[in-house]
Design an enzyme around this catalytic site. Structure first.
Site, short mmCIF file in Angstrom:
data_model
loop_
_atom_site.label_atom_id
_atom_site.label_comp_id
_atom_site.label_asym_id
_atom_site.label_seq_id
_atom_site.Cartn_x
_atom_site.Cartn_y
_atom_site.Cartn_z
N LYS A 264 0.83 -1.20 0.00
CA LYS A 264 0.00 0.00 0.00
C LYS A 264 0.87 1.25 0.00
O LYS A 264 2.04 1.22 0.42
CB LYS A 264 -0.89 0.02 1.26
CG LYS A 264 -1.94 -1.05 1.33
CD LYS A 264 -2.71 -0.93 2.64
CE LYS A 264 -3.79 -1.98 2.76
NZ LYS A 264 -4.90 -1.78 1.80
N ARG A 338 -10.46 -11.40 1.49
CA ARG A 338 -11.37 -12.39 0.90
C ARG A 338 -10.75 -13.79 0.90
O ARG A 338 -11.48 -14.78 0.94
CB ARG A 338 -11.77 -11.95 -0.50
CG ARG A 338 -10.65 -11.87 -1.50
CD ARG A 338 -10.96 -10.93 -2.66
NE ARG A 338 -10.93 -9.53 -2.24
CZ ARG A 338 -11.19 -8.51 -3.07
NH1 ARG A 338 -11.49 -8.73 -4.33
NH2 ARG A 338 -11.14 -7.27 -2.62
#
Length: 488
Positions: A264, A338
């Site tokens: 990130k 996920r």
């Protein structure tokens, strides 16, 4: 841990008012009609209350707002807080009134003159929730909150309702504390340890370590944490207060998320300590159910991992086989939540045989783009189940909005090298993440996915919470259990 304000009910004793210390709060409706208690206070302070409710300032207040009269003449109390609330208020107004009182009084002790007003448990809940402050790592701690006593005609009649309300507040505080903790404190091991503390409340807690996760075939979950020194874990919490198949709550517990190899940007990365917000909500709900002795069967499962870059970390382009047997091409290691949920959802269905499943995750920035910070995204394969949750969320004043699933979104996660890939790109990012999870839900299983990326932690205060972690979802899920899974 953050200390919850002690709130009790006591019988009204108007003859004691003139000698009372501290702060006195009085509930008055919009029309300015004074109750017997308010009239007594008004007489003691030479008509100051009646004059206040005739002012323009009072008229401009919304329901649930307050007006403070400092150092009232004729009373030993240091302040009178006038709370604008109808005799039979809506839930959200009652909670707002309690929260407004908490904000106005800070940590000071307060006596609330509330005889004749309904929904006092909701006033108490708002008073408790707005008093939250996470100061665990500050040298100068916040002052411990003073007691709040609510005067009513029949204290015993309010006991059960306020006890349940404060159980909800305890669950919300637990969620906020977990979400607020830095990752060097709330490691996966420490998180599991705190959840094991729920055993004292009657919750069955099982911690699955990495060797067991490998035996079970949770390769998608393990892939996320293989670049971290913190061991990946799955914690199963079972509350057995009823009969039949349980409602299952499944939470993403990424204690810190750098994005892994797909790292990130540095700006704002420190906020990724809240990326375990879904697991925090599940934990808070389980604590609430235990504290109030819910007559329901509920199981909570959380996948606890840390997503870090390392020589052992998962790379973009790696392919892993999930516990279900579905192969996944990891095209972006920052779409890790996920992967965690995929294996935990499948394990939940195979071992717990639930009646229905709700999963929660701070899953996508795309959901924030779509809904901002006022609503969580709701995805479901079952209209009836979705309707039950949306009604519960609305009743509790927790914003939620249903977003679509569909074949087109499934097409976005197709890939040549594996059964699916872990992201469908920028278009409809929240929906493609949801349909990824849908691949791990058995046919016929009622399922809701809640993307709480925008609501788990906010940069400005809300009605019931200061800036920071909100505990969103604890109240709505507790309401869902009350309305549809609890017997007796």
């Amino acid at each position: 841990m953050t200390q919850l304000r002690k709130i009790t009910f006591a019988e009204t004793k108007l003859d004691d008012l003139d000698a009372m210390q501290g702060t006195i709060a009085v509930l008055i409706n919009a029309a300015g009609t004074l109750s017997p208690a308010a009239r007594r206070v008004n007489r003691l302070c030479k008509g100051a209350v009646a004059r206040a409710v005739e002012t323009e300032a009072w008229g401009k207040l919304a329901e649930g707002d307050v007006l403070t009269l400092a150092m009232p003449v004729g009373l030993q109390a240091e302040a009178i807080v006038l709370m604008k609330l109808e005799r039979k208020p809506e839930v959200t107004a009652a909670r707002k009134a309690g929260a407004s009182l908490a904000k106005a009084t800070g940590a000071k002790a307060v006596t609330v003159l509330a005889e004749g007003t309904a929904r006092l448990a909701d006033v108490a809940l708002g008073l408790a929730l707005r008093g939250y402050k996470f100061d665990e790592h500050l040298t100068d701690k916040a002052e411990a909150p003073g007691d709040a006593v609510i005067w009513v005609k029949d204290p015993g009649a309010e006991a059960k309702a306020v006890s349940d309300a404060l159980a909800v507040a305890e669950g919300v505080f637990f969620t906020r504390d977990l979400t607020s903790e830095p990752a060097n404190v709330l490691t996966t091991t420490e998180f599991a340890k705190r959840l094991e503390g729920l055993k004292a409340l009657g919750v069955e807690v099982e911690v699955l370590e990495e060797d067991r996760l490998a035996e079970l075939g949770m390769r998608a979950l393990l892939a996320v944490g293989q670049g971290s020194e913190s061991p990946s874990k799955v914690v199963v919490m079972r509350w057995k207060g009823g009969e039949g198949a349980p409602l299952a709550l499944v939470g993403k517990g990424v204690v810190f998320d750098t994005g892994g190899i797909s790292i990130k940007p540095a700006a704002g990365m420190e906020e990724m300590t809240m990326d375990m917000g879904g697991a925090g909500v599940v934990s808070g709900v389980m604590k609430t159910l235990a504290l109030r002795g819910a007559k329901a069967n509920v199981v909570g499962l959380v996948g606890l991992v840390e997503n870090m870059p390392d020589g052992k970390a998962t790379r973009p382009g790696d392919i892993v086989k999930s516990m279900r047997g579905v192969s996944i091409e990891i095209v972006n290691t920052d779409a890790e939540g996920r992967l965690v949920l995929a294996d935990v959802l499948w394990h939940c269905q195979q071992t717990e045989k639930p009646a229905a499943i709700v999963d929660l995750a701070t899953l996508t920035g795309a959901c924030i783009i779509a809904l901002g910070h006022d609503n969580a995204g709701v995805f479901s394969n079952d209209d009836g189940f979705a309707g039950q949750f949306l009604k519960a969320a609305e009743a509790e004043g927790e914003g939620a909005w249903r977003l679509p699933l569909g074949k087109g979104y499934h097409n976005q996660i197709k890939t040549l090298k594996a059964d699916i890939k872990n992201t469908g790109g920028r278009p409809a990012g929240a929906s493609t993440a949801a349909v990824f999870l849908e691949r791990f839900i058995e046919d016929g299983m009622p399922w809701i996915h809640l993307d709480i990326a925008g609501v788990a932690q906010v940069s400005s205060e809300t009605v019931l919470a200061p800036k920071g972690a909100t505990g969103w979802g604890v109240m709505a899920l507790d309401r869902l259990v009350r309305d549809h899974y609890e017997k007796g």
